[in-house]
Design a protein around this motif. Structure first.
Motif, mmCIF file in Angstrom:
data_model
loop_
_atom_site.group_PDB
_atom_site.id
_atom_site.type_symbol
_atom_site.label_atom_id
_atom_site.label_comp_id
_atom_site.label_asym_id
_atom_site.label_seq_id
_atom_site.Cartn_x
_atom_site.Cartn_y
_atom_site.Cartn_z
ATOM 1 N N SER A 41 -4.010 -1.383 4.126
ATOM 2 C CA SER A 41 -4.334 -1.972 2.823
ATOM 3 C C SER A 41 -5.793 -1.728 2.436
ATOM 4 O O SER A 41 -6.100 -1.409 1.291
ATOM 5 N N GLU B 115 1.385 -3.663 3.853
ATOM 6 C CA GLU B 115 1.360 -2.222 4.042
ATOM 7 C C GLU B 115 2.629 -1.768 4.758
ATOM 8 O O GLU B 115 3.340 -2.585 5.349
ATOM 9 N N ALA C 36 0.828 -1.204 0.000
ATOM 10 C CA ALA C 36 0.000 0.000 0.000
ATOM 11 C C ALA C 36 0.866 1.259 0.000
ATOM 12 O O ALA C 36 1.893 1.319 0.666
ATOM 13 N N ALA D 96 -6.293 1.773 1.103
ATOM 14 C CA ALA D 96 -5.370 2.248 0.057
ATOM 15 C C ALA D 96 -6.081 2.383 -1.285
ATOM 16 O O ALA D 96 -6.944 1.580 -1.631
#
Length: 326
Positions: A32, A104, A25, A35
């Motif tokens: 995530s 992420e 992300a 995102a």
């Protein structure tokens, strides 16, 4: 021990295990699920080790299989982009797939969603290993994931046998991932067998504890493995640093504290930094420290392969960071 060190100093590594696609992300800090943008690059533990080695001036060849699709070609292209040799990458058709990791750049509540359905890297066979010219390399590196399923498990033990006949030392990163294995019992048995076959074993306290049947028994397991003449064991303890067990010695080293943006990729970078530093002529203790610095660099940046440091980046980091914590 000379066989192991000489092999590492030969600086030509055959690496067994997977390449994967990472999607992380963007920007740093975003979850995530929130995102709108993801960056894509190479991932997978063995591919990461290869990239780490090449960026530090070593030669590395990845021995694996990838899917006959756009994602498989993406991984192969990224390996070539980083300078990793792809001679021994087999393309497999059908419904097998390259692994995908979606994660992420954040430490708090870090999430890493891994797709391993019909994993193509498990399709490496004993015949594939018989095609490899192990004499062209100076050492073999294997990550533990390759042992999790057949035919890859038998193929990797075959590769170790072939490498032994070629006089190469075996370097083993335990890299235990429960989701890949049919059961913890099978994993403990197979990973212990792989450890017995190896000259250098690298793992963390949880992984050695797992092999020993309890986290409190992990260090004793590491010492037991290190008791074999010519074998070295590196027992990593996260923020508490590492203990290198060699020739009856215990070498204690700390870590380099950094502002981390993610937890993953550190182990792969440590392995690459350790080996490339031994190959470059650094002492064993300094090489472990340089591996620790590489791990700190990788967790402080997004992604895994793109975050692996060059020698220049590593030296600049060491020059600008005080000695490690102990």
């Amino acid at each position: 021990m000379s066989t192991l060190i000489d092999g590492i100093k030969g600086n030509r590594f055959a690496v067994l295990g997977r390449a994967g696609m990472d999607m992380f992300a963007d920007p740093v800090g975003v979850k995530s699920e929130d995102a709108e943008l993801f960056r894509a690059d190479l991932g997978g533990s063995s591919a990461n080790i290869c990239v780490g080695l090449v960026k530090l001036g070593s030669q590395a060849s990845l021995i694996t299989s990838v899917s006959d699709d756009a994602v498989g070609r993406f991984c192969t292209n990224r390996l070539k982009h980083y300078g990793v040799d792809t001679t021994y990458i087999k393309i497999v058709g059908g419904e097998y797939r390259v692994s995908l990791a979606v994660y992420e750049s954040r430490i708090e509540n870090f999430q890493n969603v891994i797709y391993r359905n019909g994993a193509v890297d498990f399709q490496v066979t004993e015949d594939d290993m018989d095609q490899v010219e192990f004499g062209a390399f100076s050492a073999v590196i294997s990550a533990g994931t390759v042992f999790a399923a057949e035919p890859s498990r038998s193929a990797t033990f075959k590769a170790i046998e072939n490498a032994r006949q070629a006089g190469l030392p075996i370097i083993f990163d335990i890299d235990y991932r429960p989701y890949s294995w049919p059961s913890p019992e099978v994993a403990a048995e197979v990973l212990s067998r792989a450890g017995e076959e190896s000259d250098l074993i690298v793992g963390n306290d949880e992984e050695f504890g797992f092999m020993a049947g309890g986290i409190d028994k992990g260090f004793e397991k590491a010492k037991e493995l290190a008791a074999k003449p010519g074998r070295m064991v590196i027992y990593k303890m996260g923020e508490k640093g590492a203990v290198t067990l060699v020739d009856g010695q215990e070498i204690h080293t700390g870590i380099y504290p950094v502002e981390a943006v993610k937890p993953n990729g550190a182990g792969d970078s440590f392995m690459a930094g350790l080996l490339a530093s031994v190959a470059a002529g650094h002492s064993l203790k300094d090489s472990v420290m340089r591996g620790s610095a590489c791990a700190s660099i990788v967790v402080s940046q997004p992604g895994c392969a793109p975050a692996m440091p060059t020698t220049q980046t590593l030296n600049a980091f060491l020059a600008s960071h005080p000695g490690p914590s102990t």
